[in-house]
Design a protein around this motif. Structure first.
Motif, mmCIF file in Angstrom:
data_model
loop_
_atom_site.group_PDB
_atom_site.id
_atom_site.type_symbol
_atom_site.label_atom_id
_atom_site.label_comp_id
_atom_site.label_asym_id
_atom_site.label_seq_id
_atom_site.Cartn_x
_atom_site.Cartn_y
_atom_site.Cartn_z
ATOM 1 N N PRO A 223 15.632 -4.223 2.547
ATOM 2 C CA PRO A 223 14.355 -4.318 2.240
ATOM 3 C C PRO A 223 14.000 -3.797 0.727
ATOM 4 O O PRO A 223 14.814 -3.936 -0.359
ATOM 5 N N SER A 224 13.162 -4.239 0.247
ATOM 6 C CA SER A 224 12.205 -4.290 -0.837
ATOM 7 C C SER A 224 12.962 -2.851 -1.609
ATOM 8 O O SER A 224 12.205 -2.026 -0.715
ATOM 9 N N GLN A 225 12.928 -2.421 -2.560
ATOM 10 C CA GLN A 225 13.268 -1.083 -2.662
ATOM 11 C C GLN A 225 12.013 -0.239 -3.256
ATOM 12 O O GLN A 225 12.441 0.758 -3.314
ATOM 13 N N SER A 226 10.773 -0.751 -2.952
ATOM 14 C CA SER A 226 9.522 0.083 -3.390
ATOM 15 C C SER A 226 8.931 0.169 -1.944
ATOM 16 O O SER A 226 7.743 0.787 -1.872
ATOM 17 N N GLU A 227 10.055 -0.092 -1.231
ATOM 18 C CA GLU A 227 8.943 0.159 0.634
ATOM 19 C C GLU A 227 9.238 1.571 0.796
ATOM 20 O O GLU A 227 11.239 1.262 1.104
ATOM 21 N N ASN A 228 8.827 1.478 1.827
ATOM 22 C CA ASN A 228 8.696 3.189 2.784
ATOM 23 C C ASN A 228 8.960 2.014 4.402
ATOM 24 O O ASN A 228 8.066 1.502 4.622
ATOM 25 N N TYR B 58 15.014 -2.382 10.505
ATOM 26 C CA TYR B 58 14.544 -1.054 9.977
ATOM 27 C C TYR B 58 13.467 -2.017 10.587
ATOM 28 O O TYR B 58 13.062 -2.957 10.462
ATOM 29 N N VAL B 59 11.806 -0.822 10.053
ATOM 30 C CA VAL B 59 10.280 -1.979 10.259
ATOM 31 C C VAL B 59 9.706 -0.696 8.708
ATOM 32 O O VAL B 59 10.358 0.343 8.637
ATOM 33 N N GLY B 60 9.405 -2.273 8.547
ATOM 34 C CA GLY B 60 8.358 -1.719 7.150
ATOM 35 C C GLY B 60 6.613 -1.215 7.508
ATOM 36 O O GLY B 60 6.393 -1.225 8.436
ATOM 37 N N ALA B 61 6.623 -0.899 6.443
ATOM 38 C CA ALA B 61 4.967 -0.579 6.999
ATOM 39 C C ALA B 61 4.165 -1.613 7.423
ATOM 40 O O ALA B 61 4.185 -2.473 7.362
ATOM 41 N N LEU B 62 3.433 -1.159 8.153
ATOM 42 C CA LEU B 62 2.307 -2.151 8.919
ATOM 43 C C LEU B 62 1.547 -2.595 8.128
ATOM 44 O O LEU B 62 0.559 -2.081 6.976
ATOM 45 N N ARG B 63 0.826 -3.925 7.614
ATOM 46 C CA ARG B 63 0.161 -4.342 7.160
ATOM 47 C C ARG B 63 -1.426 -5.247 7.666
ATOM 48 O O ARG B 63 -0.681 -5.406 9.229
ATOM 49 N N GLN B 64 -2.002 -4.974 7.450
ATOM 50 C CA GLN B 64 -3.311 -5.858 7.929
ATOM 51 C C GLN B 64 -3.773 -6.650 7.413
ATOM 52 O O GLN B 64 -3.837 -7.279 6.163
ATOM 53 N N ILE B 65 -3.648 -8.061 8.381
ATOM 54 C CA ILE B 65 -4.388 -9.292 7.990
ATOM 55 C C ILE B 65 -5.062 -9.925 8.568
ATOM 56 O O ILE B 65 -5.816 -10.354 9.225
ATOM 57 N N PRO B 66 -6.450 -9.609 7.187
ATOM 58 C CA PRO B 66 -7.503 -10.245 7.936
ATOM 59 C C PRO B 66 -7.851 -12.201 7.991
ATOM 60 O O PRO B 66 -6.737 -12.337 7.629
ATOM 61 N N VAL B 67 -9.259 -12.137 8.956
ATOM 62 C CA VAL B 67 -8.948 -13.689 9.254
ATOM 63 C C VAL B 67 -9.478 -14.391 7.747
ATOM 64 O O VAL B 67 -9.990 -13.476 6.833
ATOM 65 N N GLY B 68 -8.224 -15.381 7.653
ATOM 66 C CA GLY B 68 -8.559 -16.157 6.623
ATOM 67 C C GLY B 68 -7.202 -15.689 5.487
ATOM 68 O O GLY B 68 -7.277 -16.000 4.302
ATOM 69 N N LYS B 69 -6.743 -14.577 5.632
ATOM 70 C CA LYS B 69 -5.515 -13.548 4.646
ATOM 71 C C LYS B 69 -4.159 -14.077 5.439
ATOM 72 O O LYS B 69 -4.203 -14.824 6.659
ATOM 73 N N GLN C 286 21.774 -6.820 -9.858
ATOM 74 C CA GLN C 286 20.760 -7.788 -9.712
ATOM 75 C C GLN C 286 19.428 -7.765 -9.009
ATOM 76 O O GLN C 286 18.620 -8.340 -9.238
ATOM 77 N N PHE C 287 20.106 -6.688 -7.494
ATOM 78 C CA PHE C 287 18.533 -6.463 -6.711
ATOM 79 C C PHE C 287 17.926 -4.992 -6.874
ATOM 80 O O PHE C 287 17.534 -4.580 -6.564
ATOM 81 N N ASP C 288 19.422 -4.269 -8.134
ATOM 82 C CA ASP C 288 17.828 -2.636 -7.807
ATOM 83 C C ASP C 288 18.642 -2.083 -6.312
ATOM 84 O O ASP C 288 18.095 -1.493 -5.854
ATOM 85 N N VAL C 289 20.195 -2.216 -5.801
ATOM 86 C CA VAL C 289 20.694 -2.105 -4.384
ATOM 87 C C VAL C 289 21.048 0.015 -4.594
ATOM 88 O O VAL C 289 22.408 -0.824 -5.214
#
Length: 600
Positions: free
Chosen positions: A275-280, A300-311, A335-338
């Motif tokens: 995953p992205s190394q900055s993500e919990n 793995y499961v990442g953090a929950l994202r809120q997706i408004p209408v039209g976004k 290369q990917f900071d892993v």
């Protein structure tokens, strides 16, 4: 007596090592073969097993339908596909579920035969031992999320190559548009960029996930007790390892992490999610049962994202699928900071030795182009590092050999008074400046190097199928020659003959290098001072024969190291014995062969 006590200590160390090696060869290895044979006796039950739901099914992700086990070709043909073609990989992506489930490694073969099939890494669900990865989104009470049965549409590209990415799309009835762009480099790294656009009537909350699943442990698991195979990952700033047997028994684990990586590994191959190394994220190793099959999953499961209408929101995940080549893994780390991706190679508890040893072997290899020559170079360097200690050891041993007549005379004179005998022998040692315990330390110091090299030969893919010269085509395998067919002069393969032939091939296999090792070990033993006790003398005479059989099944690279080390020992002892004017077996052999005595 002190010298006998020293000999007892050496015998104890050597016998302990012998017992460990015997336990490996005659207990652990046959037990693993029995487990494999028991598994092979259940094909009928396994072939009727239906593939169960995704292990540890994530919320909102539909489980795949029950299917019967079919051939790999039939499983791959059950879905439309997009081809993968790179310098390192060949395979396809299933448009059903957008799964990575069909992958071969072009640059690696199943055997040393260059015409043998390429190594298979990923295999589609429905086939036995399926191994695949999938990516997606999960959310509570969100209808129409793509799952394993969703059919994606190709919107860009026809073949995935390093210069031609691939775009897939799925539009759900709930007004969510899922777009997936897949890119790949020239080696083993996929980049999966998922975008969700909310064109519906209400905002939604989604979390990204990634999963790699293996349905059943591979058939070869258990053949080697020193190499980790199973769950692996860097989660919570710590390397996580779970062998298949423990994974099946305990059910895995779940823990939070900031970045890191997770996946499933074989001895040489790895499928890892990054995953992205900055993500919990919340990583998990899970196992579920489907009939007789254990379904292993790392996700793995990442953090929950809120997706408004039209976004829309975008998530990027990387997927490593390939050979655990150390320079490549280290390149991706940078290369990917892993974090510590090269620790996917099982360096073991002796990491402080195994990693430097491998780095040094690789350094020599870059200059000579042959790992066998690199092992010879490593042996010389190890001997140079221990030279001062070893020189003192051999000088002391040679002086003790020179003192043998006087020691025998003291033993005979004070036969009835052990205390006086010991006192006189110690006084003799002091007068001649001999240290009877000097011989133990160099031997003990080399044992960790020996085991570290054994580990390197067993776990690094650079050693797999690496040739040396002549008949040696694979430094990580045992010597392919055997005395039982006169080293290939007789057209007979003992392994193909039931009972007696197989016993000769498994437990009594003796090739050219094991015989060379046994001879050099005998010669080093013959150059050492004899012990006083007749029983100990017999034990020491049997040691070369015993170790010749013990070492025969080991990697030929290890035998090259130890035999060459013995040769250097013989040369060093010979020079010292000639300088101190002590008879030695080499001169005695030359005298017998030529009929002339050689002046010391």
């Amino acid at each position: 007596m002190r010298d006998d006590s020293t000999r007892n200590t050496i015998i104890f160390v050597v016998c302990s090592l012998a017992l460990l090696l015997l336990y490996q060869v005659f207990i652990l290895e046959p037990a693993a073969q029995r487990r494999q044979a028991e598994a092979a006796r259940k094909p009928a039950a396994a072939s009727n097993t239906t593939a169960g739901p995704v292990a540890g099914t994530l919320p909102g992700v539909a489980a795949p339908a029950q299917v019967r086990v079919v051939t790999r070709q039939e499983a791959a043909a059950a879905s439309p596909r997009v081809t993968i073609d790179t310098p390192a990989l060949q395979g396809s992506i299933s448009l059903k579920g957008a799964r990575f489930d069909d992958l071969f490694l072009k640059q690696y073969r199943e055997t040393v035969d260059p015409n043998s099939p390429p190594v298979e890494l990923l295999r589609p669900e429905g086939a036995r031992h399926a191994w695949f990865a999938e990516f997606g989104w999960t959310g509570a009470n969100v209808p129409g999320l793509p799952n394993a049965n969703t059919l994606w549409t190709v919107t860009q590209g026809s073949t995935l190559t390093p210069t031609a990415p691939l775009s897939l799309q799925y539009v759900s009835p709930a007004g969510l548009t899922f777009t997936r762009q897949i890119a790949i480099d020239a080696r083993f790294m996929f980049t999966v960029t998922d975008t969700v656009a909310n064109t519906g009537a209400a905002p939604v909350s989604l979390a990204p996930y990634a999963s790699v699943q293996r349905q059943g442990a591979p058939a070869h698991v258990g053949h080697s007790q020193i190499v980790h195979e199973g769950a692996i990952g860097w989660l919570g700033d710590e390397l996580r390892l779970i062998k298949y047997s423990k994974w099946a028994k305990d059910g895995g684990m779940e823990l939070p992490s900031r970045g890191g990586w997770t996946g499933i590994t074989d001895m040489y191959w790895l499928a890892a999610l990054i995953p992205s190394q900055s993500e919990n994220v919340r990583g998990a190793f899970r196992v579920t049962k489907a009939g007789e099959t254990n379904i292993f999953e790392a996700n793995y499961v990442g953090a929950l994202r809120q997706i408004p209408v039209g976004k829309q929101v975008t998530e990027t995940t990387r997927f490593f699928a390939g050979a655990k080549t150390v320079p490549v893994l280290k390149g991706y780390e940078k290369q990917f900071d892993v974090p510590n991706l090269n620790w996917a190679v099982d360096w073991g508890r002796l990491r402080l030795l195994t990693q430097p040893i491998f780095s040094f072997l690789e350094f020599i290899y870059r200059h000579v182009g042959n790992f066998g020559l690199a092992i010879l170079g490593l042996t010389v360097v190890v001997r140079l590092l221990f030279f001062p200690l070893a020189n003192k050891q051999y000088e002391s041993m040679t002086k003790m050999k020179k003192l043998q007549p006087q020691m025998e005379e003291l033993r005979a004179r004070f036969k009835e008074d052990p205390a006086k005998q010991q006192q006189e022998i110690m006084a003799l040692y002091q007068r001649e400046k001999v240290n009877p315990i000097a011989g133990c330390l160099p031997l003990l110091l080399q044992i960790p190097v020996f085991f570290a090299l054994y580990k390197v030969l067993s776990v690094t893919i650079e050693m797999r199928h690496a040739p040396f010269m002549g008949w040696i085509k694979d430094l990580s395998a045992r010597d392919p020659t055997t005395i039982w067919n006169l080293f290939g002069l007789i057209p007979w393969n003992p392994a193909s003959t039931p009972l007696i032939g197989q016993i000769l091939d498994t437990t009594l296999h003796l090739g050219v290098l094991p015989l060379a090792y046994g001879f050099t070990m005998w010669l080093t033993t013959a150059m050492s001072p004899p012990v006083g006790d007749p029983m100990q003398q017999r034990i020491f005479k049997l040691m070369p024969l015993l170790f010749m059989f013990i070492m025969a099944p080991f990697a030929v690279g290890l035998l090259i190291y130890w035999t060459w080390s013995n040769v250097l020992t013989i040369l060093q002892q010979y020079v010292i014995m000639r300088r101190l004017k002590v008879d030695n077996p080499v001169d005695q052999f030359i005298a017998r062969f030529t009929g002339k005595s050689r002046a010391a």
